[in-house]
Design an enzyme around this catalytic site. Structure first.
Site, PDB file in Angstrom:
ATOM      1  CG  ASP A 164      -1.790   1.207   1.359  1.00 43.05           C
ATOM      2  OD1 ASP A 164      -2.370   1.591   0.329  1.00 43.05           O
ATOM      3  OD2 ASP A 164      -1.915   1.789   2.453  1.00 43.05           O
ATOM      4  CB  SER A 165       0.233   4.814  -0.502  1.00 42.78           C
ATOM      5  OG  SER A 165      -0.910   4.899   0.329  1.00 42.78           O
ATOM      6  CB  CYS A 169      -9.571   4.443   1.023  1.00 39.79           C
ATOM      7  SG  CYS A 169      -7.908   4.917   1.543  1.00 39.79           S
ATOM      8  CG  HIS A 176      -4.962   4.908   4.544  1.00 38.29           C
ATOM      9  ND1 HIS A 176      -4.480   4.408   3.361  1.00 38.29           N
ATOM     10  CD2 HIS A 176      -3.886   5.450   5.182  1.00 38.29           C
ATOM     11  CE1 HIS A 176      -3.178   4.663   3.282  1.00 38.29           C
ATOM     12  NE2 HIS A 176      -2.791   5.281   4.372  1.00 38.29           N
ATOM     13  CD  GLU A 192       0.228   6.671   5.821  1.00 37.45           C
ATOM     14  OE1 GLU A 192       1.370   6.501   6.269  1.00 37.45           O
ATOM     15  OE2 GLU A 192      -0.506   5.735   5.455  1.00 37.45           O
ATOM     16  CB  CYS A 224      -3.235   0.365  -2.367  1.00 37.92           C
ATOM     17  SG  CYS A 224      -3.411   2.093  -2.845  1.00 37.92           S
TER      18      CYS A 224
HETATM   19  N1  DGL Z   1      -4.872   3.038   1.053  1.00 38.27           N
HETATM   20  C1  DGL Z   1      -4.955   3.409  -0.300  1.00 38.27           C
HETATM   21  C2  DGL Z   1      -6.251   3.068  -0.936  1.00 38.27           C
HETATM   22  O1  DGL Z   1      -6.819   2.068  -0.565  1.00 38.27           O
HETATM   23  C3  DGL Z   1      -4.279   4.658  -0.767  1.00 38.27           C
HETATM   24  C4  DGL Z   1      -4.521   5.912  -0.065  1.00 38.27           C
HETATM   25  C5  DGL Z   1      -3.631   6.995  -0.626  1.00 38.27           C
HETATM   26  O2  DGL Z   1      -2.412   6.800  -0.670  1.00 38.27           O
HETATM   27  O3  DGL Z   1      -4.173   8.055  -1.015  1.00 38.27           O
HETATM   28  O4  DGL Z   1      -6.728   3.713  -1.830  1.00 38.27           O
END
Ligand code: DGL
Length: 271
Positions: free
Chosen positions: A11-12, A185, A187, A153, A74
């Site tokens: 993931d990012s 997402c 996150h 984050e 992600c």
């Molecule tokens: N967690 C990621 C997603 O599911 C990326 C969030 C990001 O880096 O903007 O989209």
């Protein structure tokens, strides 16, 4: 005999840890190698072509760890690059969008499905098209909340403030009378409670973590690549990992060793 190669997950940033945890719960015998692309997080506001380039770089980097499956934990990367990743390697690639979309199509009572995701995921309409393949009459309403990613984050989880900022989006979702809300997402499950409080009890909230883990479990069974050794877990990052380490510690109740890697230099040396 078994196949002891690890499952690669990326993931990012910290979002993919929600998928990693579901994977480790579901498949405790499997080794994993997680990569958080912290130096380039967030992905959400970036153009698709850029996210695609990053995603292929990371896929190639994880391939050098001799993985047996790649999990793109992600949504933004899945939306931008899943089709390019499939067939690029000699191991299968699992994205997070299809498993979540399938579950939403299955559980939605009235076919009114909301998705809150990043700008990139919403722009791609990946959820709408994945759901349309399974349940054509369903209506899918996608809205972005990319601003939430850097807050998660940093670990600055002032829930009252997040709830206030999220309220217009959730109010719109309530007005649209959705029955199911996808946290699109990886996150967002970290602040699932905020979504729950804001959307109300009648709406079913889904995320891709458990559904993606189930898909990986099926793949391992079907391909007969179950591991038979004591699992090992590695965590790699591409940038400073202080806040990341705190989140990982909170989610896994242990402090994994975090290794910093240089994607470009490692690609050149073949490390
Ligand atoms: N967690 C990621 C997603 O599911 C990326 C969030 C990001 O880096 O903007 O989209």
């Amino acid at each position: 005999l078994g196949d002891s190669r690890p499952i690669g997950v990326f993931d990012s940033g910290v979002g993919g840890l929600t998928v990693l945890r579901a994977l480790q719960d579901r498949l405790p015998q499997e080794s994993t190698v997680y990569l958080g692309d912290l130096s380039r997080c967030p992905y959400g506001p970036r153009p698709q072509a850029e996210v695609r380039r990053y995603t292929l770089e990371i896929g190639d980097a994880l391939a050098r760890f001799n993985i047996k499956i790649l999990v793109v934990a992600c949504n933004t990367a899945t939306a931008a690059a899943y089709d390019d990743l499939r067939g690029r390697y000699d191991f299968p690639v699992v994205g997070v969008i299809r498993p979540g979309a399938r579950e939403a199509a299955r559980v939605s009572t009235r076919g009114r499905i909301g998705v809150v995701a990043t700008l990139g995921t919403v722009a791609s309409k990946a959820y709408a098209s994945a759901i349309a393949c399974i349940r054509r009459e369903a209506q899918v309403f996608e809205r972005s909340a990319s601003w939430l990613v850097p807050i998660i984050e940093r670990g600055a989880l002032a829930r009252r403030a997040i709830q206030g900022q999220l309220e217009p989006t959730l109010e719109e979702m309530r007005a649209l009378e959705i029955d199911t809300l996808i946290l699109g997402c990886t996150h967002f499950p970290i602040v699932r409670d905020v979504f729950e409080a804001g959307i109300g009890k009648e709406v079913t909230i889904l995320d891709s973590a458990a559904t993606t883990a189930a898909e990986v479990a099926q793949l391992i069974a079907a391909c007969e690549i179950r591991s038979a050794i004591e699992p090992k877990h590695r965590v790699l990052v591409t940038g400073p990992a202080e806040a990341f380490a705190e989140r990982a510690q909170a989610m896994f109740r242990s402090s994994p060793e975090i290794e910093e890697i240089d994607l470009i230099a490692d690609a050149l040396t073949g490390a």
